[in-house]
Design a protein around this motif. Structure first.
Motif, short mmCIF file in Angstrom:
data_model
loop_
_atom_site.label_atom_id
_atom_site.label_comp_id
_atom_site.label_asym_id
_atom_site.label_seq_id
_atom_site.Cartn_x
_atom_site.Cartn_y
_atom_site.Cartn_z
N LEU A 1 -84.27 17.69 93.91
CA LEU A 1 -83.59 17.97 95.18
C LEU A 1 -82.86 16.72 95.66
N ALA A 2 -83.51 15.56 95.51
CA ALA A 2 -82.87 14.32 95.95
C ALA A 2 -81.62 14.04 95.13
N GLU A 3 -81.66 14.33 93.82
CA GLU A 3 -80.49 14.09 92.97
C GLU A 3 -79.35 15.03 93.33
N ILE A 4 -79.69 16.28 93.60
CA ILE A 4 -78.66 17.29 93.82
C ILE A 4 -78.21 17.32 95.27
N GLY A 5 -79.15 17.19 96.21
CA GLY A 5 -78.82 17.27 97.63
C GLY A 5 -79.01 18.68 98.14
N GLY A 6 -79.60 18.81 99.32
CA GLY A 6 -79.96 20.11 99.87
C GLY A 6 -78.82 21.11 99.96
N PHE A 7 -77.62 20.63 100.34
CA PHE A 7 -76.48 21.55 100.48
C PHE A 7 -76.14 22.23 99.16
N HIS A 8 -76.42 21.51 98.07
CA HIS A 8 -76.06 22.04 96.76
C HIS A 8 -77.24 22.65 96.02
N PHE A 9 -78.42 22.60 96.64
CA PHE A 9 -79.65 23.00 95.96
C PHE A 9 -80.01 24.46 96.26
N PHE A 10 -80.00 24.80 97.58
CA PHE A 10 -80.39 26.15 97.99
C PHE A 10 -79.18 27.05 98.15
N ASP A 11 -79.30 28.27 97.72
CA ASP A 11 -78.29 29.27 98.04
C ASP A 11 -78.97 30.34 98.89
N PHE A 12 -78.70 30.30 100.20
CA PHE A 12 -79.40 31.18 101.13
C PHE A 12 -79.07 32.64 100.90
N ARG A 13 -77.91 32.91 100.35
CA ARG A 13 -77.54 34.30 100.08
C ARG A 13 -78.52 34.92 99.11
N PHE A 14 -78.82 34.18 98.03
CA PHE A 14 -79.73 34.74 97.02
C PHE A 14 -81.17 34.66 97.50
N TRP A 15 -81.47 33.63 98.32
CA TRP A 15 -82.83 33.49 98.82
C TRP A 15 -83.19 34.67 99.72
N TYR A 16 -82.31 34.98 100.67
CA TYR A 16 -82.67 36.02 101.63
C TYR A 16 -82.48 37.44 101.06
N THR A 17 -81.64 37.59 100.03
CA THR A 17 -81.49 38.94 99.47
C THR A 17 -82.40 39.16 98.26
N SER A 18 -82.67 38.11 97.47
CA SER A 18 -83.40 38.32 96.21
C SER A 18 -84.54 37.34 96.01
N ARG A 19 -84.83 36.54 97.03
CA ARG A 19 -85.88 35.53 96.94
C ARG A 19 -85.68 34.62 95.72
N PHE A 20 -84.42 34.31 95.47
CA PHE A 20 -84.09 33.32 94.43
C PHE A 20 -83.46 32.13 95.15
N PRO A 21 -84.10 30.96 95.13
CA PRO A 21 -83.66 29.88 96.02
C PRO A 21 -82.47 29.07 95.53
N PHE A 22 -82.19 29.13 94.22
CA PHE A 22 -81.33 28.09 93.65
C PHE A 22 -79.85 28.45 93.57
N THR A 23 -79.01 27.44 93.76
CA THR A 23 -77.60 27.54 93.37
C THR A 23 -77.55 27.45 91.85
N PRO A 24 -76.43 27.82 91.23
CA PRO A 24 -76.34 27.64 89.78
C PRO A 24 -76.60 26.19 89.37
N LEU A 25 -76.10 25.24 90.17
CA LEU A 25 -76.31 23.82 89.87
C LEU A 25 -77.82 23.50 89.82
N ALA A 26 -78.56 24.00 90.81
CA ALA A 26 -80.00 23.72 90.87
C ALA A 26 -80.75 24.45 89.77
N ALA A 27 -80.37 25.70 89.50
CA ALA A 27 -81.04 26.47 88.44
C ALA A 27 -80.84 25.77 87.10
N ASN A 28 -79.64 25.30 86.88
CA ASN A 28 -79.28 24.59 85.66
C ASN A 28 -80.13 23.32 85.51
N GLU A 29 -80.21 22.53 86.58
CA GLU A 29 -80.96 21.28 86.53
C GLU A 29 -82.47 21.54 86.39
N PHE A 30 -82.95 22.56 87.09
CA PHE A 30 -84.36 22.94 86.98
C PHE A 30 -84.70 23.25 85.52
#
Lengths: 77, 621
Positions: free
Chosen positions: B212-241
């Motif tokens: 999270l520190a490397e990516i930064g919060g703005f680029h880490f969470f995608d609230f659209r997917f979190w609130y609709t599908s309980r998937f927290p990550f942006t593609p960037l975060a999913a990729n890094e994870f």
């Protein structure tokens, strides 16, 4: 490639099936594997392929090749 | 190589992708990652299978394309099983889907709220007295859950906690508060990690906060997917994870890296010392010299992780040593290198001789050089060496090794942090040996002049991690190459049927740390089987193996045990010890590689003891 061909390509790739199994008439309902999870990755793939940002409210509407194609053509114009 | 992303997608081989010195994959789109996965799968099908099981309380399935992508780049055929949604304890049982999948690793993707409902009540987290109980309870719950799973699997257990989606309750005031949320989260995370290390064998806490520190919060969470599908990550975060998770898998299944062999010119400093001179090279507080200073500092970090540094440079030795010894901004002074090859020989010959000097296989080498030509030569001549070409832009140099999977570690012992020092001692010892043997030609007088003292510990609980590590990492001087986990070693120590014996060796140059281990299994009151006998290659050539074996045989003889059996199990790497038992008074037993010795008819001859003073510390069971 026309927009609808590109859309078919993205959908097929996301669902991990051959492009020939997806047609202009394909919908989430009549297509195997196009479930709610695959739909999330489809939204991401559409955003990245067409360089657009989708609204949460649009997710559910984009449930067929036709709907997606029309939507993208509208956004691009 | 030009950094056109399309090149990577269309043409690069897996090896070229794996050895890239920068994070080329982080900006790939999902379709690009899929296309590359498909191409690599067709062109270079993976050789190794890895089975991953995921227990999750938020959506994990959407990670699959990213996981498959990073796995294929590392040559891994990844088979992933996602348990039914939720922290379902039934999955820990024999007969569950997870159990049937036979995973090599089980990943627990949880949120704090899933671990303890107390975390979903904001009040309780803000009072220090309540925090203590809550944390203790949370750690207990995690241990309880993971222990259940541990019972029926030997898979590595990995726990990760999703960082909070919201900023701290008290916002920008948080750090001023007496119960700062950031502080307690960090402290709790540390408690989880400690509990895992101490209580759950073969487990690891995967710290998502780093990512999270490397990516930064703005680029880490995608609230659209979190609130609709309980998937927290942006593609960037999913990729890094996925990249980091696959990294953990690679560490478990690839040969361990041990040596970073470094070029000097345009790698440790900018410019060429032989042409630019000590005052002309770029190394110091200004650009571009500051990038090289930072890179050197980073290399020291790798040394602290337990990797040893070696120098491999085409130069006149005195020019390079002048920088190492006298340049005011040089960080990696001479003593930081375990070995050097500064000459005009081809680099593959130098790597071979470094490998001999350090007694470490070439597959444990990572070679770092800015030259296309040198990198190509090593790739073609020594394919087992991992080759990293330093970037041509100085600003990219300090971080050029961050993507290299095998430079991450998942355990760290006291020996690891001292490793370069230990190799430096060995270098002095070799010089001393050359000098002494040259003087009077006698190896024994050389050994005697080292004034060696061996300290043997029997059934001690003090260094379980190091003993397990020795069974895991030792390849050459290892008679059976049986690998054991920390838990197994601990079980042996506590069992009356087993004797666990290890040693350290001290001489005029320093202490070796724990470098030898023998495991004995009692067959009856008079007979023992040598289950394993191994020694770090670092101390080969000092007769320590003979001293250790004889000391242990004598030790057993004094308690009435006289019958010994032993086995040599050949591997590709342990031919060094093929004759170990036959040259130490054992005779052939029943079956290939089997040996035996009867101390009642052939006791250990005191005259055979090498000149090593021995001290035994026996922990009574």
């Amino acid at each position: 490639m026309s927009v609808s061909e590109q859309v078919i390509h993205v959908v097929a790739e996301t669902l991990n099936v051959s492009s020939s199994t997806i047609t202009k008439e394909s919908t989430a309902e009549n297509t195997n594997g196009w479930d709610s999870l695959a739909h999330v990755n489809l939204m991401i793939a559409l955003e990245q392929t067409f360089d657009i940002t989708l609204d949460v409210e649009d997710f559910a509407k984009l449930n067929s090749i036709q709907a997606i194609t029309e939507f993208i053509e509208k956004m691009k114009n | 190589m030009e950094k056109n992303p399309n090149d990577y997608l269309a043409t690069q081989t897996r090896r070229a992708l794996k050895e890239q010195a920068f994070n080329w994959s982080k900006d790939l789109s999902l379709p690009e990652a899929r296309a590359l996965t498909k191409r690599l799968n067709e062109e270079e099908p993976p050789e190794k299978e890895f089975r991953l099981g995921i227990v999750h309380t938020y959506t994990s399935n959407l990670l699959d394309p990213w996981l498959n992508f990073h796995a294929i780049v590392q040559g891994i055929d990844l088979k992933t099983y996602h348990a039914p949604y939720g922290l379902n304890l039934m999955e820990s049982r024999k007969g569950s889907g997870l159990y049937a999948h036979a995973p090599d690793m089980i990943l627990f993707m949880l949120t704090l709220d899933d671990i303890h409902p107390g975390f979903s009540k904001p009040d309780s987290r803000l009072h220090l007295d309540q925090q203590y109980d809550l944390f203790e309870d949370a750690v207990k719950r995690v241990l309880g859950i993971l222990t259940l799973f541990r019972t029926n699997t030997s898979a590595r257990i990995v726990l990760t906690i999703l960082p909070p989606i919201m900023p701290p309750a008290l916002g920008i005031y948080d750090v001023h508060s007496g119960c700062s949320e950031n502080l307690w989260r960090t402290s709790l995370k540390k408690q989880f990690a400690t509990a895992l290390s101490n209580m759950i064998e073969s487990s690891f806490f995967f710290d998502m906060d780093q990512m999270l520190a490397e990516i930064g919060g703005f680029h880490f969470f995608d609230f659209r997917f979190w609130y609709t599908s309980r998937f927290p990550f942006t593609p960037l975060a999913a990729n890094e994870f996925a990249r980091r998770l696959v990294n953990l898998m690679t560490i478990s299944i690839c040969p361990k890296a041990k040596v970073i062999a470094l070029d000097a010119d345009n790698t440790l400093w900018g410019g060429i010392i032989g042409e630019d001179g000590i005052n002309g090279i770029a190394l110091g507080p200004e650009y571009p010299g500051n990038t090289y200073v930072d890179f050197q500092r980073r290399l020291l970090h790798f040394q602290q992780r337990g990797f040893i540094l070696a120098l491999c440079s085409k130069n006149n030795a005195e020019d390079v040593y002048e920088v190492l010894d006298n340049h005011p901004h040089q960080i990696l002074r001479r003593h930081y290198f375990a070995a050097e090859r500064i000459n005009w020989l081809p680099k593959h010959e130098n790597l071979l001789s470094l490998s001999n000097e350090l007694n470490l296989g070439l597959d444990s080498f990572i070679f770092v050089d800015d030259s296309n030509h040198e990198c190509d030569i090593i790739r073609s001549q020594l394919p087992q060496v991992e080759v990293i070409q330093t970037p041509s832009k100085p600003v990219e140099i300090p971080r050029c090794l961050e993507q290299i999977n095998r430079l991450e570690i998942i355990s760290l012992t006291a020996e690891d942090t001292l490793k370069t020092q230990l190799y430096a001692q060995e270098k002095q010892r070799k010089q001393f040996r050359q000098d002494t043997v040259a003087l009077d030609g006698d190896l024994n007088s050389y050994l005697a002049s080292l004034k060696m003292k061996m300290h043997i510990e029997i059934d001690s609980r003090k260094n379980i991690a190091r003993l397990a590590q020795l069974t895991q990492k030792t390849n050459q001087f290892n008679v059976t190459t049986r690998r054991y986990s920390e838990q197994q070693i601990l079980d042996f120590v506590e069992s009356n049927a087993w004797t666990v014996s290890s040693f350290t060796l001290n001489d005029i140059f320093g202490n070796s740390g724990i470098v030898g281990l023998a495991l004995f299994r009692k067959l009856n009151d008079e007979a023992i089987e040598i289950d394993n006998f191994l020694m770090s290659c670092r101390i080969i050539g000092r007769s320590a193996e003979s001293a250790f074996l004889y000391a242990m045989l004598n030790h057993f003889a004094t308690i009435g045990i006289t019958q010994f059996t032993a086995t040599y199990l050949p591997t590709q790497k342990n031919s060094l010890v093929v004759d170990f038992f036959s040259t130490h008074g054992f005779v052939a037993g029943n079956g290939a590689g089997c040996y035996k010795r009867d101390l009642s008819t052939s006791p250990v001859d005191k005259n055979l003891f090498p000149p090593i003073e021995i001290e035994i510390e026996d922990t009574d069971k």
